[in-house]
Design a protein around this motif. Structure first.
Motif, mmCIF file in Angstrom:
data_model
loop_
_atom_site.group_PDB
_atom_site.id
_atom_site.type_symbol
_atom_site.label_atom_id
_atom_site.label_comp_id
_atom_site.label_asym_id
_atom_site.label_seq_id
_atom_site.Cartn_x
_atom_site.Cartn_y
_atom_site.Cartn_z
ATOM 1 N N UNK A 134 0.975 -1.180 0.030
ATOM 2 C CA UNK A 134 0.022 0.080 0.056
ATOM 3 C C UNK A 134 1.093 1.395 -0.285
ATOM 4 N N UNK A 135 2.000 1.281 1.041
ATOM 5 C CA UNK A 135 3.063 2.498 0.951
ATOM 6 C C UNK A 135 3.514 2.644 -0.682
ATOM 7 N N UNK A 136 3.849 1.240 -1.145
ATOM 8 C CA UNK A 136 4.521 1.420 -2.507
ATOM 9 C C UNK A 136 3.468 1.995 -3.530
ATOM 10 N N UNK A 137 2.227 1.489 -3.658
ATOM 11 C CA UNK A 137 1.384 2.102 -4.407
ATOM 12 C C UNK A 137 1.248 3.540 -4.273
ATOM 13 N N UNK A 138 1.023 4.224 -2.862
ATOM 14 C CA UNK A 138 0.979 5.488 -2.616
ATOM 15 C C UNK A 138 2.139 6.078 -3.428
ATOM 16 N N UNK A 139 3.376 5.722 -3.345
ATOM 17 C CA UNK A 139 4.325 6.373 -3.862
ATOM 18 C C UNK A 139 4.801 6.550 -5.419
ATOM 19 N N UNK A 153 4.422 9.308 -8.145
ATOM 20 C CA UNK A 153 5.513 9.377 -9.400
ATOM 21 C C UNK A 153 4.651 9.293 -10.603
ATOM 22 N N UNK A 154 3.770 8.486 -10.914
ATOM 23 C CA UNK A 154 3.057 8.430 -12.317
ATOM 24 C C UNK A 154 2.544 9.886 -12.346
ATOM 25 N N UNK A 155 1.992 10.384 -11.250
ATOM 26 C CA UNK A 155 1.297 11.701 -11.631
ATOM 27 C C UNK A 155 2.466 12.832 -11.932
ATOM 28 N N UNK A 156 3.361 12.826 -11.314
ATOM 29 C CA UNK A 156 4.782 13.595 -11.765
ATOM 30 C C UNK A 156 4.952 13.517 -12.817
ATOM 31 N N UNK A 157 4.721 12.292 -13.546
ATOM 32 C CA UNK A 157 5.398 12.231 -15.104
ATOM 33 C C UNK A 157 4.024 12.946 -15.921
ATOM 34 N N UNK A 158 3.044 12.718 -15.411
ATOM 35 C CA UNK A 158 1.774 13.484 -16.169
ATOM 36 C C UNK A 158 1.963 14.815 -16.115
ATOM 37 N N UNK A 159 2.363 15.401 -14.913
ATOM 38 C CA UNK A 159 2.835 16.657 -14.720
ATOM 39 C C UNK A 159 3.750 17.346 -15.710
ATOM 40 N N UNK A 160 4.964 16.641 -15.767
ATOM 41 C CA UNK A 160 5.913 17.028 -16.947
ATOM 42 C C UNK A 160 5.415 16.998 -18.068
ATOM 43 N N UNK A 161 4.491 16.013 -18.593
ATOM 44 C CA UNK A 161 4.016 16.210 -19.972
ATOM 45 C C UNK A 161 2.917 17.271 -20.141
ATOM 46 N N UNK A 198 11.701 1.581 -11.100
ATOM 47 C CA UNK A 198 11.312 1.610 -9.648
ATOM 48 C C UNK A 198 10.048 0.890 -9.624
ATOM 49 N N UNK A 199 9.289 1.004 -10.381
ATOM 50 C CA UNK A 199 7.973 0.605 -10.230
ATOM 51 C C UNK A 199 8.230 -1.219 -10.257
ATOM 52 N N UNK A 200 8.742 -1.593 -10.944
ATOM 53 C CA UNK A 200 8.932 -3.094 -10.861
ATOM 54 C C UNK A 200 9.804 -3.600 -9.623
ATOM 55 N N UNK A 201 10.743 -2.781 -9.349
ATOM 56 C CA UNK A 201 11.587 -3.360 -8.352
ATOM 57 C C UNK A 201 10.607 -2.849 -7.018
ATOM 58 N N UNK A 249 13.207 7.709 -2.852
ATOM 59 C CA UNK A 249 13.279 7.697 -4.151
ATOM 60 C C UNK A 249 12.285 8.709 -4.777
ATOM 61 N N UNK A 250 11.182 9.035 -4.285
ATOM 62 C CA UNK A 250 10.293 9.881 -4.659
ATOM 63 C C UNK A 250 11.054 11.532 -4.637
ATOM 64 N N UNK A 251 11.548 11.649 -3.212
ATOM 65 C CA UNK A 251 12.254 12.816 -3.060
ATOM 66 C C UNK A 251 13.141 13.095 -3.854
ATOM 67 N N UNK A 252 14.283 12.046 -4.369
ATOM 68 C CA UNK A 252 15.254 12.230 -5.237
ATOM 69 C C UNK A 252 14.682 12.538 -6.687
#
Length: 146
Positions: A8-13, A17-25, A76-79, A100-103
């Motif tokens: 659940x913690x992984x799913x949150x972060x 991260x996916x939302x961050x990629x959408x924001x860059x787009x 990261x999503x796989x790992x 990872x998220x903050x980096x």
């Protein structure tokens, strides 16, 4: 699956991260509009003329930031997903995911704002440390099955 606190913690972060990629787009699209630098002739024609079918240095920077995000977030999503299944401590897993998220956020900010070196490189390294750690822990957990 979400009863597993680590997952659940992984799913949150991972979702952040996916939302961050959408924001860059979205940022890339907005920069294209502002700079009138379109990759496709039909877009240039729609927004002012064929002369706007061109490259722009800042659009290219946004695209590189997006590409770099994909190159790093997808592994990261796989790992992270596999790591979550190995039974790690919630506190340790949360540290991996948060680091990872903050980096990655710092890396994107450094890329888009052209912050002085070595800011972007340090952010990259910060984000790679938890990935390497998770990869090693996964390998140790599954080594007896290989």
């Amino acid at each position: 699956m979400l009863r597993n606190e680590v997952f659940a913690c992984f799913a949150f972060y991972g979702t952040l991260l996916i939302l961050k990629m959408y924001i860059i787009a979205i940022i890339t699209g907005q920069v294209r509009l502002r700079k009138k630098a379109f990759a496709n002739p039909e877009d240039a024609l729609r927004h002012g003329g064929a002369q706007f079918h061109r490259d722009d240095a800042y659009v290219e920077r946004c695209l590189r930031a997006h590409r770099n995000a994909m190159e790093n977030i997808l592994p990261f999503l796989f790992l992270g997903a596999v790591y979550s299944l190995t039974g790690p401590s919630l506190a340790v897993a949360r540290c991996h995911f948060l680091l990872f998220f903050l980096g990655r956020v710092l890396h994107t900010v450094a890329y888009l704002l052209a912050l002085r070196a070595p800011t972007r490189s340090l952010a990259y390294i910060i984000a790679q440390v938890p990935c390497v750690s998770m990869a090693i822990q996964i390998l140790m957990a599954v080594a007896s099955y290989a």
